[in-house]
Design a protein around this motif. Structure first.
Motif, PDB file in Angstrom:
ATOM      1  N   LEU A 193      -4.154   2.314   9.521  1.00 39.81           N
ATOM      2  CA  LEU A 193      -4.960   2.275  10.740  1.00 39.81           C
ATOM      3  C   LEU A 193      -6.301   1.597  10.518  1.00 39.81           C
ATOM      4  CD1 LEU A 193      -4.296   5.900  12.065  1.00 39.81           C
ATOM      5  CD2 LEU A 193      -3.200   3.761  12.792  1.00 39.81           C
ATOM      6  N   VAL A 194      -6.769   1.580   9.287  1.00 41.31           N
ATOM      7  CA  VAL A 194      -8.046   0.967   8.922  1.00 41.31           C
ATOM      8  C   VAL A 194      -7.826   0.120   7.678  1.00 41.31           C
ATOM      9  CG1 VAL A 194     -10.404   1.412   8.114  1.00 41.31           C
ATOM     10  CG2 VAL A 194      -9.432   2.837   9.917  1.00 41.31           C
ATOM     11  N   ARG A 195      -8.374  -1.066   7.666  1.00 42.49           N
ATOM     12  CA  ARG A 195      -8.195  -1.968   6.527  1.00 42.49           C
ATOM     13  C   ARG A 195      -9.222  -1.667   5.439  1.00 42.49           C
ATOM     14  NH1 ARG A 195      -5.800  -7.239   6.504  1.00 42.49           N
ATOM     15  NH2 ARG A 195      -6.400  -8.451   4.656  1.00 42.49           N
ATOM     16  N   PRO A 196      -8.791  -1.507   4.203  1.00 46.74           N
ATOM     17  CA  PRO A 196      -9.751  -1.274   3.115  1.00 46.74           C
ATOM     18  C   PRO A 196     -10.667  -2.478   2.917  1.00 46.74           C
ATOM     19  CG  PRO A 196      -7.495  -0.748   2.433  1.00 46.74           C
ATOM     20  CD  PRO A 196      -7.391  -1.469   3.732  1.00 46.74           C
ATOM     21  N   ASP A 197     -11.862  -2.210   2.414  1.00 46.13           N
ATOM     22  CA  ASP A 197     -12.814  -3.277   2.087  1.00 46.13           C
ATOM     23  C   ASP A 197     -12.833  -3.577   0.600  1.00 46.13           C
ATOM     24  OD1 ASP A 197     -13.875  -3.813   4.717  1.00 46.13           O
ATOM     25  OD2 ASP A 197     -14.856  -1.868   4.604  1.00 46.13           O
ATOM     26  N   GLY A 198     -12.077  -2.828  -0.164  1.00 42.77           N
ATOM     27  CA  GLY A 198     -12.005  -3.061  -1.598  1.00 42.77           C
ATOM     28  C   GLY A 198     -10.953  -2.174  -2.213  1.00 42.77           C
ATOM     29  N   GLY A 199     -10.482  -2.580  -3.384  1.00 45.63           N
ATOM     30  CA  GLY A 199      -9.478  -1.804  -4.084  1.00 45.63           C
ATOM     31  C   GLY A 199      -8.086  -2.019  -3.526  1.00 45.63           C
ATOM     32  N   GLU A 200      -7.161  -1.188  -3.987  1.00 46.16           N
ATOM     33  CA  GLU A 200      -5.761  -1.302  -3.586  1.00 46.16           C
ATOM     34  C   GLU A 200      -5.205   0.060  -3.220  1.00 46.16           C
ATOM     35  OE1 GLU A 200      -4.123  -5.003  -6.312  1.00 46.16           O
ATOM     36  OE2 GLU A 200      -4.039  -2.966  -7.130  1.00 46.16           O
ATOM     37  N   ALA A 201      -4.202   0.050  -2.347  1.00 43.56           N
ATOM     38  CA  ALA A 201      -3.496   1.283  -1.988  1.00 43.56           C
ATOM     39  C   ALA A 201      -2.044   0.941  -1.720  1.00 43.56           C
ATOM     40  CB  ALA A 201      -4.124   1.922  -0.759  1.00 43.56           C
ATOM     41  N   ASP A 237       2.253  -2.211  -0.422  1.00 43.29           N
ATOM     42  CA  ASP A 237       0.823  -2.409  -0.204  1.00 43.29           C
ATOM     43  C   ASP A 237       0.471  -2.137   1.256  1.00 43.29           C
ATOM     44  OD1 ASP A 237      -1.586  -4.338   0.563  1.00 43.29           O
ATOM     45  OD2 ASP A 237      -1.720  -3.916  -1.591  1.00 43.29           O
ATOM     46  N   VAL A 238      -0.562  -1.337   1.496  1.00 42.89           N
ATOM     47  CA  VAL A 238      -0.878  -0.916   2.866  1.00 42.89           C
ATOM     48  C   VAL A 238      -1.439  -2.055   3.712  1.00 42.89           C
ATOM     49  CG1 VAL A 238      -1.274   1.476   2.175  1.00 42.89           C
ATOM     50  CG2 VAL A 238      -3.217  -0.106   2.264  1.00 42.89           C
ATOM     51  N   ARG A 258      -0.730  -5.788   2.887  1.00 40.80           N
ATOM     52  CA  ARG A 258       0.243  -6.895   2.929  1.00 40.80           C
ATOM     53  C   ARG A 258       1.612  -6.454   3.446  1.00 40.80           C
ATOM     54  NH1 ARG A 258      -2.141  -7.569  -2.092  1.00 40.80           N
ATOM     55  NH2 ARG A 258      -0.263  -6.750  -3.132  1.00 40.80           N
ATOM     56  N   GLU A 259       1.949  -5.166   3.301  1.00 44.75           N
ATOM     57  CA  GLU A 259       3.263  -4.669   3.725  1.00 44.75           C
ATOM     58  C   GLU A 259       3.110  -3.490   4.684  1.00 44.75           C
ATOM     59  OE1 GLU A 259       6.103  -5.078  -0.013  1.00 44.75           O
ATOM     60  OE2 GLU A 259       4.105  -4.381  -0.648  1.00 44.75           O
ATOM     61  N   ALA A 260       2.179  -3.639   5.612  1.00 41.11           N
ATOM     62  CA  ALA A 260       1.852  -2.531   6.517  1.00 41.11           C
ATOM     63  C   ALA A 260       3.049  -2.073   7.336  1.00 41.11           C
ATOM     64  CB  ALA A 260       0.706  -2.944   7.447  1.00 41.11           C
ATOM     65  N   ALA A 261       3.860  -2.992   7.815  1.00 38.95           N
ATOM     66  CA  ALA A 261       5.015  -2.620   8.639  1.00 38.95           C
ATOM     67  C   ALA A 261       5.992  -1.766   7.840  1.00 38.95           C
ATOM     68  CB  ALA A 261       5.703  -3.874   9.177  1.00 38.95           C
TER      69      ALA A 261
END
Length: 321
Positions: free
Chosen positions: A54-62, A68-69, A71-74
């Motif tokens: 729902l919110v895009r990170p500004d740094g790091g990875e999840a 990947d939340v 690049r592969e959000a769907a």
């Protein structure tokens, strides 16, 4: 070893001059309840919103189950469900209509949507209220219906963002039972909460967040052990012996002694990293007997999560209405 349900590395979110999430590292094992514990403003909800895409990170990875939340959000969304702090229901529809509507949106055909709705209404103790508008439901009933909606299609990962805030104790216990049943069906639950009892009852591992950072992580036992070996609780037969008992405990245990409100009770807090707490306690009980001090009750307990919370964040937890 199975793939973690959630992995984050140096996760960051920035809003203007504030960093509500400031380098969070998490690993959530699949098939467990994992607790995010922290005071208001600690960053718990922001972490969940990033993991739920729902919110895009500004740094790091999840990553969620390796996806990947960003690049592969769907792909992430197909495997998760989110229950926020407030019920997201249509107040003018009945409980059954809410469930059937969402079921149809998720692709269930008419009969399948009705059957699944009926199954969940019965399982969550809402069958008798199925035909009533949601606006007439109590807070506990709304929360149960909200959870039912979220698992119409069973998610692999369920985010519960402070799910019992504002509920009475009976409703809270009912929600806890539902969460346990969901996990028994192999769904992973990421729970954010300010209720220490909730984290203690449900979560197998807990991360404590404060000012956007993880200040501690581990099992309940590990967190409790990190702030002290425990507390010795003593109840005397005679109140006039309390001062003498306090002196004996302080000398034997090397610990601070607190006099409780009860005139025959006192507590000694054991520091961590010292000798075995059980051995120290036995020595203290023998020392009290040797000093002629009669003891009616003597017990050794781990620090509470309240004490852990205070020690790690430097403040007591907020009281939630």
């Amino acid at each position: 070893m199975s793939e973690p349900a959630v992995e984050t590395n140096a996760l960051v979110k920035v809003y203007g001059d504030t960093r509500p999430v400031d380098g969070v590292d998490l690993t959530v094992p699949a098939g467990t309840v994992y607790g995010l514990l922290g005071p208001n403003g600690a960053g718990k909800t922001t972490v969940v919103r990033m993991l739920a895409t729902l919110v895009r990170p500004d740094g790091g990875e999840a990553r969620v189950f390796g996806k990947d939340v960003v690049r592969e959000a769907a792909a992430v969304r197909r495997r998760i469900s989110l229950i926020g702090q407030y019920a997201s229901l249509d107040e003018d529809l009945t409980g059954a209509e809410n469930l059937r509507l969402v079921g149809r949106l998720l692709g269930h055909r008419g009969a399948a949507a009705r059957d699944r709705a009926d199954e969940l209404l019965a399982a969550f103790g809402l069958a008798e209220a199925a035909g009533r508008q949601v606006k007439s439901y109590s807070g506990g009933m709304r929360r149960r219906l909200d959870i039912a909606v979220s698992i119409l299609s069973t998610p692999e990962l369920l985010f519960l963002d402070e799910p019992t805030t504002g509920l009475d104790p009976r409703s809270r216990n009912h929600v806890w039972d539902i969460v346990k049943a969901i996990v028994a069906q192999n769904t992973t639950v990421l729970l954010t909460t300010q209720y220490l009892e909730e984290a203690d009852r449900l979560a197998s591992r807990i991360a404590v967040l404060d000012h956007g950072k993880v200040v501690a992580e581990g099992t309940k036992g590990e967190l409790k052990a990190s702030v002290g070996a425990g507390a010795v609780h003593v109840r005397l037969r005679a109140p006039d012996q309390r001062s003498a008992a306090g002196a004996v405990l302080a000398e034997t245990l090397g610990a601070e002694v607190e006099f409780d409100a009860d005139p025959v009770a006192l507590t000694a807090r054991l520091p961590g990293g010292g000798p075995d707490a059980a051995a120290l306690s036995s020595r203290a009980l023998a020392a009290l007997a040797g000093a002629g001090i009669a003891v009616d009750a003597f017990s050794l307990g781990q620090p509470s999560l309240d004490e852990v919370f205070l020690a790690l964040t430097g403040r007591a937890r907020e009281v939630v209405a």
